[in-house]
Design a protein around this motif. Structure first.
Motif, PDB file in Angstrom:
ATOM      1  N   VAL A 111      -3.331  12.363  -6.260  1.00  0.00           N
ATOM      2  CA  VAL A 111      -2.701  12.642  -4.960  1.00  0.00           C
ATOM      3  C   VAL A 111      -3.640  12.224  -3.832  1.00  0.00           C
ATOM      4  N   GLY A 112      -4.938  12.497  -4.003  1.00  0.00           N
ATOM      5  CA  GLY A 112      -5.922  12.100  -2.999  1.00  0.00           C
ATOM      6  C   GLY A 112      -5.970  10.595  -2.813  1.00  0.00           C
ATOM      7  N   MET A 113      -5.894   9.860  -3.928  1.00  0.00           N
ATOM      8  CA  MET A 113      -5.876   8.398  -3.848  1.00  0.00           C
ATOM      9  C   MET A 113      -4.624   7.934  -3.131  1.00  0.00           C
ATOM     10  N   GLY A 114      -3.502   8.596  -3.399  1.00  0.00           N
ATOM     11  CA  GLY A 114      -2.256   8.250  -2.721  1.00  0.00           C
ATOM     12  C   GLY A 114      -2.355   8.483  -1.225  1.00  0.00           C
ATOM     13  N   ASN A 115      -2.985   9.597  -0.832  1.00  0.00           N
ATOM     14  CA  ASN A 115      -3.164   9.886   0.595  1.00  0.00           C
ATOM     15  C   ASN A 115      -4.024   8.820   1.267  1.00  0.00           C
ATOM     16  N   LEU A 116      -5.074   8.387   0.554  1.00  0.00           N
ATOM     17  CA  LEU A 116      -5.955   7.354   1.103  1.00  0.00           C
ATOM     18  C   LEU A 116      -5.184   6.049   1.300  1.00  0.00           C
ATOM     19  N   LEU A 117      -4.363   5.696   0.323  1.00  0.00           N
ATOM     20  CA  LEU A 117      -3.561   4.476   0.443  1.00  0.00           C
ATOM     21  C   LEU A 117      -2.536   4.602   1.569  1.00  0.00           C
ATOM     22  N   GLY A 118      -1.974   5.803   1.727  1.00  0.00           N
ATOM     23  CA  GLY A 118      -1.022   6.015   2.812  1.00  0.00           C
ATOM     24  C   GLY A 118      -1.683   5.851   4.180  1.00  0.00           C
ATOM     25  N   SER A 119      -2.899   6.389   4.313  1.00  0.00           N
ATOM     26  CA  SER A 119      -3.642   6.258   5.577  1.00  0.00           C
ATOM     27  C   SER A 119      -3.968   4.803   5.852  1.00  0.00           C
ATOM     28  N   SER A 120      -4.387   4.090   4.771  1.00  0.00           N
ATOM     29  CA  SER A 120      -4.729   2.683   4.967  1.00  0.00           C
ATOM     30  C   SER A 120      -3.533   1.841   5.309  1.00  0.00           C
ATOM     31  N   ALA A 121      -2.351   2.196   4.751  1.00  0.00           N
ATOM     32  CA  ALA A 121      -1.131   1.461   5.069  1.00  0.00           C
ATOM     33  C   ALA A 121      -0.824   1.576   6.561  1.00  0.00           C
ATOM     34  N   LYS A 122      -0.966   2.792   7.107  1.00  0.00           N
ATOM     35  CA  LYS A 122      -0.737   2.980   8.543  1.00  0.00           C
ATOM     36  C   LYS A 122      -1.756   2.202   9.368  1.00  0.00           C
ATOM     37  N   TYR A 123      -3.022   2.244   8.927  1.00  0.00           N
ATOM     38  CA  TYR A 123      -4.087   1.546   9.664  1.00  0.00           C
ATOM     39  C   TYR A 123      -3.835   0.041   9.665  1.00  0.00           C
TER      40      TYR A 123
ATOM     41  N   MET B 279       0.836  -1.203   0.000  1.00  0.00           N
ATOM     42  CA  MET B 279       0.000   0.000   0.000  1.00  0.00           C
ATOM     43  C   MET B 279       0.874   1.257   0.000  1.00  0.00           C
ATOM     44  N   THR B 280       1.952   1.214   0.782  1.00  0.00           N
ATOM     45  CA  THR B 280       2.866   2.363   0.840  1.00  0.00           C
ATOM     46  C   THR B 280       3.538   2.589  -0.513  1.00  0.00           C
ATOM     47  N   GLU B 281       3.944   1.491  -1.162  1.00  0.00           N
ATOM     48  CA  GLU B 281       4.553   1.602  -2.494  1.00  0.00           C
ATOM     49  C   GLU B 281       3.547   2.148  -3.501  1.00  0.00           C
ATOM     50  N   ALA B 282       2.304   1.672  -3.400  1.00  0.00           N
ATOM     51  CA  ALA B 282       1.261   2.144  -4.312  1.00  0.00           C
ATOM     52  C   ALA B 282       0.993   3.630  -4.099  1.00  0.00           C
ATOM     53  N   LYS B 283       1.063   4.066  -2.847  1.00  0.00           N
ATOM     54  CA  LYS B 283       0.870   5.486  -2.546  1.00  0.00           C
ATOM     55  C   LYS B 283       1.883   6.337  -3.304  1.00  0.00           C
TER      56      LYS B 283
END
Length: 232
Positions: free
Chosen positions: A105-117, A45-49
């Motif tokens: 960028v918004g999709m990347g932010n969502l993926l970044g948040s999900s990676a942390k979660y 997910m982080t890489e996808a972000k």
């Protein structure tokens, strides 16, 4: 191999499955099965972000079209219906491409948040699996001492019910994330497809000096037409 989030998910779910088999109660298998549905890869997910937020090609396309639009503005002898269509179309294309970049960028932010979660959730799954394995071992060990077996079984049953009550509440949050991500991805995909069709949908305008254009009968895209004579 690095021991990351995905490995923690798998280890936790495996321990929970083994523990459920030792405990022998239906709720234990419910928990183990649910943990397997949570398995994800936060590192991916982080890489996808990073990929979603790296808009190099999109920026290059936007720069190229902007440059083309600026040059066309300086061509004083280009007039007629096609010019009236192409000039505003290019400006609109640049504007919508900027918006598309913002959505990415918004999709990347969502993926970044999900990676942390999910990274945090992987530790929860590992902890639950470890606890269930410990309860399974305690259940087997208690059978050696019938006096304590009933008490251990009651404690394990209560603990499993508490675990199931706490983790099943995760489902609405995960479903909500999946829906938001799905709608956002669909929106970006649709915008990308629309941008790709901008030039395909452009119709040939009125004839003007030394230009021969017609429309392809299948796609409607501009195409050379040798049947139109040069206008001298």
């Amino acid at each position: 191999m690095d021991y990351g989030g995905r490995e923690r998910f798998i280890t936790g779910a495996t321990l929970a499955t083994a523990g459920a088999a030792l405990i022998g109660q239906p709720v234990g298998f419910y928990i183990a099965s649910f943990l397997w549905t949570l398995v994800a890869n936060p590192d991916t997910m982080t890489e996808a972000k990073e990929k979603w937020q790296t808009n190099t090609e999109l920026a290059a396309l936007q720069k190229s079209v902007t440059s083309l639009a600026e040059r066309l503005e300086t061509v004083a002898d280009w007039e007629g219906g096609t010019a009236e269509i192409v000039r505003p179309m290019l400006k609109n294309f640049v504007k919508e491409t900027e918006e598309l970049g913002q959505h990415r960028v918004g999709m990347g932010n969502l993926l970044g948040s999900s990676a942390k979660y999910y990274n945090g959730l992987s530790w929860v799954v590992l902890a639950v699996g470890t606890a269930m394995m410990a309860m399974g071992v305690a259940s087997i060990a208690s059978k050696v001492h019938p006096v304590t077996a009933a008490a251990v079984r009651a404690t394990v049953t209560a603990s499993l019910q508490a675990l199931w009550t706490s983790i099943k509440g995760l489902r609405p949050h995960l479903l909500k994330f999946a829906m938001v991500a799905g709608f956002l991805y669909l929106g970006i995909h649709t915008l990308t497809a629309e941008q790709g069709m901008k030039f395909q949908d452009m119709k040939a305008g009125m004839r003007y000096q030394n230009l021969k254009l017609a429309n392809d009968p299948t796609t409607g895209a501009p195409t050379p037409n040798t049947d139109i004579p040069n206008l001298a």
